[in-house]
Structures are given as C-alpha cells and as structure tokens.
Write an enzyme that holds these catalytic residues in place. Structure first.
Site, PDB file in Angstrom:
ATOM      1  N   HIS A 272       0.821  -1.209   0.000  1.00 53.24           N
ATOM      2  CA  HIS A 272       0.000   0.000   0.000  1.00 53.24           C
ATOM      3  C   HIS A 272       0.851   1.253   0.000  1.00 53.24           C
ATOM      4  CE1 HIS A 272      -3.341  -2.517   2.006  1.00 53.24           C
ATOM      5  NE2 HIS A 272      -3.518  -2.455   0.705  1.00 53.24           N
ATOM      6  N   GLU A 293      -0.048  -1.936  25.560  1.00 56.40           N
ATOM      7  CA  GLU A 293       0.060  -1.146  26.794  1.00 56.40           C
ATOM      8  C   GLU A 293      -1.266  -0.473  27.157  1.00 56.40           C
ATOM      9  OE1 GLU A 293       4.788  -0.206  26.240  1.00 56.40           O
ATOM     10  OE2 GLU A 293       3.331   1.421  25.974  1.00 56.40           O
ATOM     11  N   ALA A 294      -2.074  -0.171  26.115  1.00 59.51           N
ATOM     12  CA  ALA A 294      -3.363   0.505  26.372  1.00 59.51           C
ATOM     13  C   ALA A 294      -4.464  -0.478  26.765  1.00 59.51           C
ATOM     14  CB  ALA A 294      -3.775   1.285  25.135  1.00 59.51           C
ATOM     15  N   GLY A 295      -4.141  -1.764  26.777  1.00 59.15           N
ATOM     16  CA  GLY A 295      -5.154  -2.751  27.173  1.00 59.15           C
ATOM     17  C   GLY A 295      -5.848  -3.410  25.996  1.00 59.15           C
ATOM     18  N   VAL A 298      -3.457  -7.831  22.093  1.00 58.09           N
ATOM     19  CA  VAL A 298      -2.510  -7.923  20.974  1.00 58.09           C
ATOM     20  C   VAL A 298      -1.857  -9.305  21.012  1.00 58.09           C
ATOM     21  CG1 VAL A 298      -0.434  -6.908  19.938  1.00 58.09           C
ATOM     22  CG2 VAL A 298      -2.087  -5.437  21.114  1.00 58.09           C
ATOM     23  N   PRO A 299      -1.959 -10.086  19.952  1.00 58.72           N
ATOM     24  CA  PRO A 299      -1.322 -11.410  19.961  1.00 58.72           C
ATOM     25  C   PRO A 299       0.201 -11.272  19.889  1.00 58.72           C
ATOM     26  CG  PRO A 299      -2.248 -10.945  17.802  1.00 58.72           C
ATOM     27  CD  PRO A 299      -2.632  -9.788  18.679  1.00 58.72           C
ATOM     28  N   SER A 301       2.015 -12.869  17.748  1.00 61.43           N
ATOM     29  CA  SER A 301       2.332 -12.841  16.315  1.00 61.43           C
ATOM     30  C   SER A 301       1.007 -12.974  15.563  1.00 61.43           C
ATOM     31  CB  SER A 301       3.245 -14.000  15.936  1.00 61.43           C
ATOM     32  OG  SER A 301       2.488 -15.197  15.956  1.00 61.43           O
TER      33      SER A 301
END
Ligand code: ACO
Ligand code: LMR
Length: 600
Positions: A272, A293-295, A298-299, A301
């Site tokens: 893109h 960090e924001a909660g 997030v995996p 990978s």
C-alpha cells in the site's frame, strides 16, 4: 448513524462494472433482500437505458444513466455512491456527488488518486458529514444487509466466511485481501462479523480506523472490535487514545502487520501507498506495543491472532446466532431475449401496467379507452382530464370520410379482394408527414420555437430554412372560411380542462401569420393534437427529455394511427358489405404524357 448500511440501503453504482454488480445481486438474493442493493448505474458512455442482471433465477433491469445528477434525481433515496471510476476520474465523481448532496457515504475503489486531491476530497466530505470509504479499498459490509461489490469474494466464500448474516465482531482493516482473510478467521473462531470496513491502503483515506470504530462502538450489534493495522501512519494511535480515555469501551483486538520490517536494514515500502514507516512510532512493532500497553488484546504474532479472537469472543458469552434461512442460488440461469414493461399475462388474469383487465374493461369500472392508453403506452394512470383528452382525440380522428388518402387506399385494396387486415394496412401506410402523420413533427418544431423563444416571425423564418412545410399547418379543404370543427372542439376541451396551454397559445399566434398569407394555412387537426399533447405532458409533470423522447419515438402519430384504424376498418367493411367490384381508375382522370419510342 450507528450502522453503516441497513437492509434498505440502496446504492448508485458509478461505472458499469458488471461482475461486481452481479456479485451484489447474488448476495442480495441469497440473503433475501427485498430491494436490490444497486438502484441504478452511472455509465457515462451508455447508449442503452438499462442493463440486465440476474437476481436469483430471474433477470432484472437496472437503469443506466449518463451522469450522477440524473441518477440521483431518479433515485433520490439511493444514498450510497459506489465510485468505481478510474483514479483519473474518481476525484471529480466524488466531488460532484458531494456537491449534489443526498449521499450518506461514498466508497472509492481507485488506487493512486493524487494525495493533494485525496486530502481535499476527504476534507469536503467531512464538512458535509459524508463517510468516505477508501480510496484504494474493496469496500465494506454489513452482513445480512448490504455488501459492497467484491467484498468477501464469490457467494460460496461469503457463506463459508459467514458474511451472509450478522455476527458480533466489528472489523476494520486497511487491506481488502486481509479483510477477507480476517472475516474467515473470525467466522471460524467466533460468530462472524456485524460490520466490517476495509478503510483503504492509500496514505490519505477518508474515514480512518477511529471513525469507523466509534460508529461500531455505538452499534449494539457489535460486541467487540478487531483492528488490523499495518506499518506506516499513526491512525492506530487515535484508537489507542480512545481506548485509554474511555470513548471505546468494547474489547478491542489489535494487530499491525509489517513486523517483518525490523529484519531489513533499510525502510521498506509494502504494497500500500501508506504502508511505509517514516518514523519509529510508525513501525508495526511500536504500534503493537502501544496497543498492548493501552489494554488492547494484541497477539504475540499474526499466527496467534485467531486464538486471541476466540478467547475474547468466548469470554463475552454471546448468545449463538440464529442461522437465517438462505435462498439457494439456482443451478442454471437463463438469459431472456425479450423484455416487457407494460403488461403481464402470467397470473390468473392479465394486467395492463399492473391493473387487472377486469378493473378497467367493464362500464362499472368507470374506466375508458383513455385509461387503457395511459397505462399501456405510458405506464401511468393519468388523471381524468388527461384520459378524457386522449379519448377525445381518438374519437375526433376516427374518420374523415372516404376521400382522404388513407380511406381511399383501404377502399381500393378491399375492392381488390383483400382481407380486412391487408386493406387496413394499406390505409395505415398512407399516414405520414402530409396526411395524419404530421403530429410528431408539429410538436417537435413548435416546441423548438417556443423553447428557444422564437417570435412567430422568427419561427416562420426558421421553418423556411428547414425547407419543409410547417407540420401541423395547412389543410386541403379546411380554412378560415371553412373552419375545422375538430380543431375547435379540441381547443374548447383544452381551455376548459387543461391547467394551462402555453404551446397552443404560441401556435395560435403563428397561425395568425400563416393565415394572413393564405387562408387555408390554419393550425390543422394534426398540429392541434401534437401541441396540446405537449401541453398535457408538461402539466402532468413530465420532463423535457421525456417529452422529446415521446416525440422522437413517434408516440404522437400513434394517436392518429389508433383512432383512424377505427375509420379504415369501417370503410373496408363497407366495401365488403356492398360487395363492390374491383376498382379501376378512369383514363380521363389521368394525364398521359408518355414519349413515343422513336423520340427516345
Ligand atoms: N407551411 C407553410 N406553407 C405551406 C404549408 C405549410 N404547412 N402548407 C402549404 N403551404 C404553402 C405552400 O408552400 C404553397 O405555397 P405557394 O402557393 O406560395 O407555392 C401553398 O401553401 C399551397 O401548397 P400545397 O402543398 O398545394 O398546399 P395544400 O393546401 O394543397 O396542402 C397540406 C395541404 C398537404 C396539408 C399542406 O398544407 C401540408 O403539407 N401541411 C403540412 C403537413 C400537415 O400538417 N399535414 C396534416 C394535415 S391534417 C391531416 O392530414 C389529418
Ligand atoms: C383527415 O383527418 O383525414 C383530414 O384532415 C385530411 C383531409 O385531407 O381531409
């Protein structure tokens, strides 16, 4: 607006991209939409009025327009523009639609619109509260309601990915390809998506992640959100901010692709235009870290993403989706050769423009031949004054004695032993520019003079240049001294029942000039009919283009043809009843002026 589209949403599709449009109709059919999701198509070079598409086993006609303004005028409720113009025209098409107004969202598929223009376009849209999806996108979907073009691929893939009905995930991605991939992952690990948008891969797209996610936050069908970002840009940070400040309360699962970039020594430009990190915080790694960090979930990978989706989904205890009954796509689809838009003989009773014949035919229905003509010729139920006028015209022109061109021909043919239909046809074939068939051209030229503000004198000069007698003016036997009572009758009708007759007024001013030259150059019956029909159509609210089309297609002469058929048949039956012998024209009525052979 807490949902992007509903089951009633209809789009105007800009560019006749037939396979993409067909996919929308396949989807509509399978999910059981009542109205097709594409109302009409804008195709600037179209010469046809409509294109045919399959809707399940049937074919439907989708109107074609040359520009967005006409399409919008005809389909004001279609408030989504699917802009499939090339990158050269996509900007202009969007700006035109924004100026026209009446669109709640515009999706732009083209890749490579100059960034300066994209920013300008997006700013205008924002000021007008229009959601732009794209540029450089495959689109968006509200499963079970509305799907843009190629989202989800072919119908089998769509059903496999559970995009045929609403689930509970709100999905946002940049990429269209990964959108489809993610839809599939979500269908396997959870219950599918409730709304999904691929915002587009260009650096400056219209609606960004946060705008779409805030809408999904307020959509009760959406229970959690999945954000698939990518390397480049800072849009993900707006989402992080919204999670931190409580604007987004629903669980969010996030992942930015492009973490591989760390293994390259120089900056990498991914597919893109926007997928390139210009600063540390634009890298996928930095964004994934900030999200975690924001909660945000997030995996570790991309490979772990399905498991995270499953865990979040299960933790929400969402009641299972009640699977809707889908319509099956037919095994084969047959293209039809003919189209009919005026009558239908398939049910218990045939209909004229939707009206069963029994609701029109017998005296107690109160309907007459004017109603039948208004339905079968114009597909409309005209008001009584207009159907009465049509009927008056038919009765007025039914016959004008045996001596006129057409009746004479029909009589001669009948006397040659031909059948009713053969004799009738020879009569009908005389109807043309001099006899009975001057109605269309009378309407055309008088309308031209009126529309162009030509004074009566200027009109005569203009017609002289055309080199033809003025259609609708002149008669062999009728004149100022021997006025045509039919014309008087029609004029009387119009002055009593028509809301206004501006074209007739104009024609009568012209008649004053022509009759001052020669007293038989009156406004004749053809002229009066042509002119009054234009006044009638204008009073009925037809646009100029529609009226011009009626005239060009010979609609007005058809009134004379329909009426005079009655008289011609009368003359043919008269001949048959009287058993008249074959006719031969007398020698003394012909000038013979033939050279002798030796003179040649
Ligand atoms: N516009 C201008 N001048 C005309 C027109 C006209 N419509 N009709 C006749 N003239 C002029 C001719 O140019 C000619 O002029 P000139 O003497 O200076 O040479 C003169 O009038 C006589 O011409 P003819 O063709 O002999 O006229 P006639 O009166 O015999 O023709 C006709 C009648 C055929 C109807 C003619 O007026 C005409 O062609 N009109 C236009 C077509 C039309 O409206 N037809 C429908 C008639 S109503 C019906 O059929 C139901
Ligand atoms: C008609 O209606 O047939 C006439 O106006 C034509 C004519 O020649 O009388």
């Amino acid at each position: 607006m807490n949902v992007l589209y509903t089951k009633d949403t209809q789009a105007i599709f800009w560019n006749n991209n037939q396979s993409a449009i067909q996919r929308m109709f396949d989807y509509d059919y399978v999910i059981g939409r009542e109205k097709p999701s594409v109302a009409c198509i804008v195709s600037p070079t179209a010469t046809d009025k409509f294109d045919k598409f399959f809707y399940g086993p049937d074919e439907i006609m989708v109107p074609l327009f040359r520009n967005t303004a006409e399409a919008k005028k005809r389909f004001p409720k279609a408030d989504v523009l699917l802009n499939f113009a090339s990158f050269r025209t996509a900007y202009d098409v969007t700006i035109e639609a924004l100026e026209l107004g009446g669109f709640s969202s515009i999706m732009i598929t083209a890749e490579g619109i100059p960034e300066r223009l994209a920013r300008k376009m997006n700013a205008i849209a924002k000021s007008k509260n229009v959601t732009i999806i794209g540029p450089a996108t495959v689109g968006a979907i509200v499963p079970g309601a509305f799907k843009i073009a190629n989202v989800g691929g072919i119908i089998e893939n769509i059903i496999n990915s559970k995009l045929h009905r609403a689930g509970s995930c709100g999905l946002v991605t940049r990429s269209g390809g990964l959108f489809n991939e993610l839809s599939n992952i979500i269908s396997i690990n959870a219950d599918g998506i409730a709304e999904g948008v691929a915002i587009g891969g260009d650096r400056f797209v219209g609606s960004v992640f946060i705008e779409n996610m805030l809408r999904m936050e307020s959509n009760p069908q959406v229970k959690y959100l999945v954000l698939l970002g990518e390397v480049g840009g800072t849009e993900e940070y707006k989402v992080i901010e919204a999670v931190k400040n409580g604007q987004i309360t629903k669980p969010v699962i996030g992942w930015c692709i492009g973490t591989i970039a760390q293994h390259f020594s120089t900056g990498v430009q991914f597919g893109h235009a926007g997928a390139s990190a210009n600063a540390d915080r634009e890298t996928a790694i930095a964004k994934n870290k900030a999200m975690a960090e924001a909660g945000i979930h997030v995996p570790t990978s991309f490979n772990d993403l399905p498991k995270v989706i499953k865990d979040v989904y299960l933790s929400l205890n969402i009641s299972p989706v009640v699977e809707p009954k889908l319509k099956e796509m037919p095994k084969s689809q047959k293209k039809k050769n003919f189209v009919c838009t005026i009558s239908d003989d398939r049910g218990d009773e045939a209909t004229y423009a939707g009206f069963p014949i029994s609701s029109l035919a017998t005296p107690e229905t109160g309907k007459g031949i004017g109603d039948v003509i208004s339905l079968l010729w114009f597909k409309k139920q005209y008001p009584k004054w207009a159907t009465d006028f049509i009927e008056t015209v038919i009765k007025t022109v039914a016959d004008h004695g045996p001596a006129v061109s057409g009746a004479h021909n029909a009589k001669v043919t009948a006397r040659a032993g031909k059948s009713v239909v053969e004799s009738l046809v020879t009569g009908l074939l005389t109807i043309g520019p001099r006899f009975g068939g001057a109605i269309d051209d009378a309407a055309k030229y008088f309308k031209y003079g009126f529309d162009n503000n030509l004074s009566p004198k200027e009109f005569l000069e203009y017609m002289k240049k055309q080199g033809i007698p003025i259609p609708g003016i002149g008669h062999r036997i009728k004149s100022l001294k021997n006025p045509d009572k039919r014309v008087e009758g029609l004029k009387k009708f119009a002055s009593k029942y028509f809301p206004q007759t501006p074209l007739l007024k104009y024609a009568l001013e012209i008649e004053q000039l022509t009759t001052s030259k020669k007293e038989n150059l009156i406004l004749n019956v053809d002229g009066t009919i042509g002119i009054l029909m234009v006044d009638m159509w204008r009073a009925l609210g037809y646009g100029e283009e529609e009226i011009n089309e009626f005239i060009a297609s010979g609609t007005l002469n058809a009134f004379f043809i329909a009426g005079r058929t009655i008289g011609f048949i009368g003359h043919v039956l008269d001949e048959k009843r009287l058993q008249m012998p074959m006719y031969r024209h007398p020698f003394d009525d012909i000038i013979y002026d033939v050279q002798m052979a030796d003179e040649i």
